[in-house]
Write a protein that holds these residues in place. Structure first.
Motif, short mmCIF file in Angstrom:
data_model
loop_
_atom_site.label_atom_id
_atom_site.label_comp_id
_atom_site.label_asym_id
_atom_site.label_seq_id
_atom_site.Cartn_x
_atom_site.Cartn_y
_atom_site.Cartn_z
N PRO A 99 41.05 30.65 46.75
CA PRO A 99 40.49 31.56 47.67
C PRO A 99 38.99 30.86 47.90
CG PRO A 99 41.55 32.43 45.69
CD PRO A 99 41.61 30.83 45.32
N LYS A 100 38.40 31.33 48.98
CA LYS A 100 37.30 31.13 49.26
C LYS A 100 36.11 31.81 48.50
CE LYS A 100 38.68 30.17 53.96
NZ LYS A 100 40.10 30.43 53.80
N LEU A 101 36.15 33.19 48.01
CA LEU A 101 35.68 33.78 47.03
C LEU A 101 35.41 33.40 45.87
CD1 LEU A 101 36.34 37.50 48.55
CD2 LEU A 101 34.27 36.09 49.20
N LYS A 102 34.53 33.50 45.17
CA LYS A 102 34.40 33.02 43.73
C LYS A 102 35.07 34.14 42.83
CE LYS A 102 30.18 30.38 44.30
NZ LYS A 102 28.95 30.13 43.90
N SER A 103 34.75 35.38 43.14
CA SER A 103 35.35 36.52 42.31
C SER A 103 35.34 37.85 43.06
CB SER A 103 34.42 36.73 40.96
OG SER A 103 32.95 37.09 41.28
N ILE A 104 36.08 38.60 42.49
CA ILE A 104 36.27 40.01 43.03
C ILE A 104 35.94 41.16 42.14
CG2 ILE A 104 37.86 41.78 44.19
CD1 ILE A 104 39.63 39.26 44.82
N ARG A 105 35.13 41.95 42.35
CA ARG A 105 34.77 43.13 41.39
C ARG A 105 35.42 44.46 41.82
NH1 ARG A 105 30.79 44.86 37.34
NH2 ARG A 105 30.46 47.04 37.52
N TRP A 106 36.39 44.74 41.38
CA TRP A 106 37.00 46.11 42.02
C TRP A 106 36.49 47.21 41.16
CZ3 TRP A 106 42.41 45.35 44.11
CH2 TRP A 106 42.86 46.54 44.58
N ASN A 107 35.82 48.11 41.89
CA ASN A 107 35.24 49.15 41.24
C ASN A 107 36.17 50.50 41.39
OD1 ASN A 107 32.85 48.21 40.62
ND2 ASN A 107 32.14 48.18 42.68
N VAL A 108 36.23 51.38 40.45
CA VAL A 108 36.84 52.57 40.39
C VAL A 108 35.70 53.72 40.89
CG1 VAL A 108 38.07 54.34 38.93
CG2 VAL A 108 38.43 51.96 38.55
N LEU A 109 36.02 54.47 42.04
CA LEU A 109 35.17 55.32 42.45
C LEU A 109 36.00 56.69 42.67
CD1 LEU A 109 33.18 53.36 45.11
CD2 LEU A 109 32.53 53.99 42.99
N PRO A 110 35.21 57.90 42.04
CA PRO A 110 35.82 58.93 42.15
C PRO A 110 36.35 59.83 43.35
CG PRO A 110 33.53 59.47 41.99
CD PRO A 110 33.66 57.85 41.97
N ASP A 111 35.89 59.53 44.43
CA ASP A 111 36.36 60.05 45.70
C ASP A 111 36.13 59.35 46.84
OD1 ASP A 111 33.78 61.04 46.50
OD2 ASP A 111 33.82 62.27 44.76
N ALA A 112 36.61 60.00 48.16
CA ALA A 112 36.11 59.11 49.32
C ALA A 112 34.69 59.10 49.99
CB ALA A 112 37.02 59.97 50.48
N GLN A 113 33.94 60.37 49.61
CA GLN A 113 32.81 60.18 50.06
C GLN A 113 31.74 59.32 49.11
OE1 GLN A 113 31.58 61.98 52.45
NE2 GLN A 113 29.36 61.21 52.08
N THR A 114 32.21 59.10 47.78
CA THR A 114 31.33 58.21 46.87
C THR A 114 31.75 56.89 47.47
OG1 THR A 114 31.52 59.84 44.99
CG2 THR A 114 30.85 57.54 44.53
N MET A 115 32.79 56.66 47.82
CA MET A 115 33.23 55.26 48.31
C MET A 115 32.43 54.90 49.45
SD MET A 115 37.33 54.78 48.08
CE MET A 115 38.37 55.56 46.76
#
Length: 359
Positions: free
Chosen positions: A43-59
């Motif tokens: 992959p071209k990216l070094k890493s991926i951080r996958w965040n857990v967010l509570p709802d669509a508005q927060t995202m």
């Protein structure tokens, strides 16, 4: 595995893909780094951080503030169609849509007191204005679905009688079936009120809005719809128990439609199975699905799927709504954002940031 089952937890993770899990905090985030022993192109990216967010508005707020770089998904848990349309017009973020990839529909439970009536189910199919939903709720980002599967899905180019939107047709059908109008506006038959419960995922604002439109459509023909938004896990548990009159259904999309999705109809843990249990030919439908899964002759496979789809369509177990698309919204500096065949795959390995923009 702990105690021989993955549901009890796992002791380690092993895989052959381009990423490996390097850090994880439950219900907070997960970090994936490059798998240096991956056999393919790195992959071209070094890493991926996958965040857990509570709802669509927060995202959305996190994306607009630059706290995250990408929102990717196929349903309204991530972003509503209103939000997508707003972002498309603002040009502040990049917005992409896949080709239609799966089917969005409403399940009508054939083993419940009211929706067990096949004529009432047909009336519901005629009473729901899918064109209005596609335009008013989905902002024309999804095409109205006349049938459960689009005709370009393998084996699904089948001639089926379309349930055109016609409130008057719905009223006539209900009258003929003995569902007669009463003083409170709710139809009644042999002492049973035409009153149904519609359950949806409370975290999905889009599902709520679609449910409200359907509630108004059915009220026009004398069917009362009570709406219940539930936490997602409770909503999924209800699918398994069959404790619903109306509920959302989303097909699995390519490359799983129709074979894998049809096969899931035979599994009691799925809402599709529960909704079909009241059909007199349910056992035959399940047997035909089993035959399709092992049949090698293409002509025979086509004939089997045609018979299955005709049986389900004519029983009005599903009210098709639209053909869903996968959506991607991201910061303009993130490049290589595309879609794979499956709605469940995110092509992180093709993504990269313009020079100097790597977070």
């Amino acid at each position: 595995m702990d105690n021989g089952h993955t549901n009890n937890g796992v002791k380690c993770l092993a895989g052959t893909g381009p990423w490996k899990l390097s850090e994880h905090k439950r219900n907070q985030y997960a970090v994936f780094s490059i798998n240096e022993t991956y056999w393919g192109e790195k992959p071209k990216l070094k890493s991926i951080r996958w965040n857990v967010l509570p709802d669509a508005q927060t995202m959305l707020m996190a994306l607009q503030k630059g706290e995250i770089d990408l929102i990717f998904g196929a349903d309204g848990d991530q972003l509503t169609s209103d939000a997508l349309s707003m972002l498309q017009k603002s040009h502040s973020l990049s917005v992409s849509l896949s080709e239609p990839i799966a089917s969005r529909a409403i399940l009508l439970n054939t083993k419940r007191a009211v929706t067990a009536d096949s004529t009432l189910r047909l009336a519901i199919a005629h009473a729901i204005d899918r064109q209005a939903i596609a335009k008013g709720v989905l902002n024309n980002l999804e095409e109205p679905a006349p049938t459960l599967f689009a005709r370009n899905v393998p084996y699904c180019d089948v001639d089926l009688k379309i349930r055109e939107y016609s409130p008057q047709k719905a009223r006539d059908l209900l009258d003929q079936a003995g569902w007669l109008a009463s003083q409170d506006g709710i139809r009644e038959k042999t002492g049973i009120k035409a009153e149904v419960a519609f359950y949806f995922n409370a975290q999905n604002a889009q599902e709520r809005t679609i449910a409200e439109v359907i509630q108004a459509d059915l009220a026009q023909v004398g069917i009362k719809v009570n709406l219940f938004g539930e936490e997602k896990q409770i909503f999924l548990d209800r699918q398994r128990s069959g404790d619903f009159d109306l509920q959302y259904a989303l097909s699995w999309g390519a490359p799983y439609d129709p074979q894998s999705y049809l096969s899931s109809w035979r599994i009691p843990a799925h809402g599709d199975y529960q909704a079909q249990l009241g059909l007199p030919n349910k056992e035959k439908i399940d047997r035909l699905i089993g035959d399709f899964m092992i049949e090698m002759n293409e002509d025979k496979r086509q004939a089997l799927v045609s018979t299955i789809l005709e049986a389900i369509h004519n029983a009005d177990v599903y009210v098709p709504i639209s053909y869903s698309r996968t959506k991607a919204v991201h910061t303009p500096s993130l490049k290589g954002v595309d879609f794979k065949v499956s709605q469940y795959e995110i092509p992180f390995e093709s993504m990269y940031f313009e020079s100097g923009n790597q977070p």
